[in-house]
Every structure is written in structure tokens, then in C-alpha cells.
Design a protein around this motif. Structure first.
Motif, short mmCIF file in Angstrom:
data_model
loop_
_atom_site.label_atom_id
_atom_site.label_comp_id
_atom_site.label_asym_id
_atom_site.label_seq_id
_atom_site.Cartn_x
_atom_site.Cartn_y
_atom_site.Cartn_z
N ILE A 1 -7.79 3.65 3.90
CA ILE A 1 -7.39 2.70 2.85
C ILE A 1 -7.77 3.22 1.47
O ILE A 1 -7.35 2.66 0.46
CB ILE A 1 -8.02 1.31 3.09
N SER B 1 -3.75 6.02 -1.62
CA SER B 1 -2.74 5.17 -2.24
C SER B 1 -1.40 5.36 -1.55
O SER B 1 -1.21 6.29 -0.76
CB SER B 1 -2.60 5.53 -3.72
N ASP B 2 -0.45 4.47 -1.87
CA ASP B 2 0.90 4.63 -1.33
C ASP B 2 1.50 5.97 -1.76
O ASP B 2 2.22 6.62 -1.00
CB ASP B 2 1.80 3.49 -1.82
N TYR C 1 -3.08 4.37 8.56
CA TYR C 1 -2.71 3.79 7.26
C TYR C 1 -1.70 2.66 7.46
O TYR C 1 -1.80 1.59 6.84
CB TYR C 1 -2.13 4.86 6.34
N SER C 2 -0.73 2.91 8.34
CA SER C 2 0.26 1.87 8.65
C SER C 2 -0.41 0.66 9.26
O SER C 2 -0.06 -0.49 8.95
CB SER C 2 1.32 2.44 9.59
N THR D 1 -2.46 -1.22 6.39
CA THR D 1 -1.71 -1.72 5.23
C THR D 1 -0.43 -2.45 5.63
O THR D 1 0.13 -3.20 4.81
CB THR D 1 -1.33 -0.56 4.30
N LYS E 1 2.29 -1.05 5.96
CA LYS E 1 3.36 -0.40 5.20
C LYS E 1 3.89 0.79 5.97
O LYS E 1 3.15 1.50 6.66
CB LYS E 1 2.85 0.05 3.84
#
Length: 247
Positions: free
Chosen positions: A181, A184-185, A240-241, A244, A246
């Protein structure tokens, strides 16, 4: 040209284009030409330097001489596939290469198994067995590929990840890297871009550099996770997915 969907150990789907039978045959013929050129060059060098005179003039010595000079041709395929990470000069020209069916790089043992089965695949029945096997298997594998767990892909085509890869993280999934986390994107976007370039090119120096950078940024010891570079990058993307939600 068939599409191959390969699932990695991190449940990430990668789409490849299977090398066509025509491409594989042409690559084989090109490699045969290179082998013939080797003998022609050696013949002319022998007329100049008389290498054959180093051996006694008897039938056993002559046979030993021809076996010795034939070694590069006999082991041509396995030598080049090891040195060129799945390609031979013929395959390189045609833009095809050998990979594991899990998307990773084949090992020396895998290349050797493929080479052993060439006798059955390519030289018994003039290659008919290989053609039938490639057409009959879902991952376009000749017998050597089947037993080695490999296939031959085209590197000329665009390779893509499934659009739902990072969304489909199973509910019971337990992430290993909560520190993702910190990224960043934009960071993940760069990671995905480099990862896709690696999947397309199979440039192992690229995935190694990416894994080393992530290891440094996340302050994690990749070795303790017992993952190779590709698996580590895939784990970062999946975790990460998970955290988030995302893609």
C-alpha cells in the motif's frame, strides 16, 4: 494462429500466440541450413589447415573424427536453446521461442528432454508425428514439449493480461505483502507496464531489475518468500489489488 492462455502460480492469466506449424517448420529448415553451412565452412577450413591429418589414417580414427566435428550439429538445438533462452538462430529469425507452459523460462533439463524426443517427433515419419501432436494438443505441443512441459510461442504478437486479472482475487486470499500500500497507482502502472514488456520479450534482465527495485522499495527479502523474480512481481500486483480493490 491459436491463442494460449497460461495461468501462472499467482493465478495470473497471460495470453500468448502459439507459433504456427508453418513457423516451426521454417525455423527447423533454417536451422538445417545453418548446420549444412557449418559443414561447408569446416570442409574448406580443413582443406587449408588439414585438421583431419591429426588423426591416424584408419577407419576407426576417421569415424571418430567425423563424430567429433559433428557434435556441434548433433547438439545444435539444445545448445542454442540454452544459450538463447528458448531460441535457436532459426527460431530467432522467425520470432518464436520455447517457454514453459506456466509462462516461466524453460530449464536446461526441459530443453534436453525436447531434444531427446526430436528423434520421434521429427525424424520418424518425416515429422508427421510432430504435426499431429501439435494439432491435437490444446497448447500446440509436440511430444517433446508435452513431456518437458513446454510449448513454442510467437514473440512477434502483442501479449496481454486478462482484463479481469487483478479484480478476481479470491475472497479467502491471504496477502503476504501489506507494505504494497506504500505504492501509488502510478507506481503500479509502471510495474504492470514493465511486467507486460517482460512477458512479451522474455527479457529476464528486465524482470530481475523490476523485482530488485520492488524489493528495495518495499523493504522485503524476496529470498525469504522462496519466489523467483516473476512470481515476486506477480505477488506484488495481486496483493496491491487485494488491498486497494483496484485493477
Amino acid at each position: 494462429m491459436a491463442k494460449l492462455t497460461i495461468n501462472t502460480t499467482q493465478n495470473i492469466e497471460i495470453d500468448f500466440k502459439a507459433a504456427s506449424i508453418g513457423e516451426r517448420i521454417l525455423a527447423f529448415l533454417l536451422d538445417m541450413i545453418f548446420k549444412i553451412l557449418y559443414f561447408i565452412v569446416f570442409y574448406y577450413l580443413n582443406t587449408i589447415f588439414h585438421f583431419s591429418n591429426l588423426f591416424p589414417d584408419d577407419i576407426w580414427s576417421i569415424n571418430a573424427f567425423f563424430i567429433l566435428i559433428s557434435i556441434p550439429v548433433i547438439f545444435y538445438t539444445v545448445i542454442f536453446e540454452v544459450l538463447m533462452q528458448g531460441s535457436t538462430p532459426g527460431k530467432k529469425i522467425l520470432g518464436i521461442k520455447v517457454i514453459k507452459i506456466d509462462g516461466y523460462q524453460a530449464t536446461v533439463v526441459d530443453y534436453f528432454i525436447r531434444w531427446i524426443f526430436r528423434v520421434i517427433d521429427l525424424f520418424i515419419g518425416n515429422g508427421i508425428i510432430a504435426v499431429i501432436s501439435i494439432l491435437a494438443t490444446s497448447k500446440s505441443q509436440r511430444l517433446g514439449d508435452f513431456f518437458a512441459g513446454t510449448t513454442v510461442i510467437s514473440t512477434k504478437n502483442r501479449v496481454s493480461l486478462s482484463t479481469t486479472i487483478f479484480q478476481e482475487v479470491e475472497q479467502e486470499y491471504k496477502p503476504l505483502l501489506p507494505q504494497v500500500i506504500r505504492l501509488s497507482d502510478a507506481d503500479i502502472g509502471v510495474v504492470k507496464e514493465i511486467y507486460l514488456k517482460y512477458i512479451k520479450s522474455r527479457d529476464y534482465s528486465l524482470i530481475k531489475a523490476l523485482a530488485n527495485k520492488l524489493e528495495s522499495e518495499l523493504k522485503v527479502d524476496q529470498g525469504q518468500l522462496a519466489l523467483n523474480n516473476q512470481e515476486f512481481v506477480e505477488l506484488v500486483l495481486k496483493d496491491y489489488s487485494h488491498f486497494t480493490g483496484k485493477e
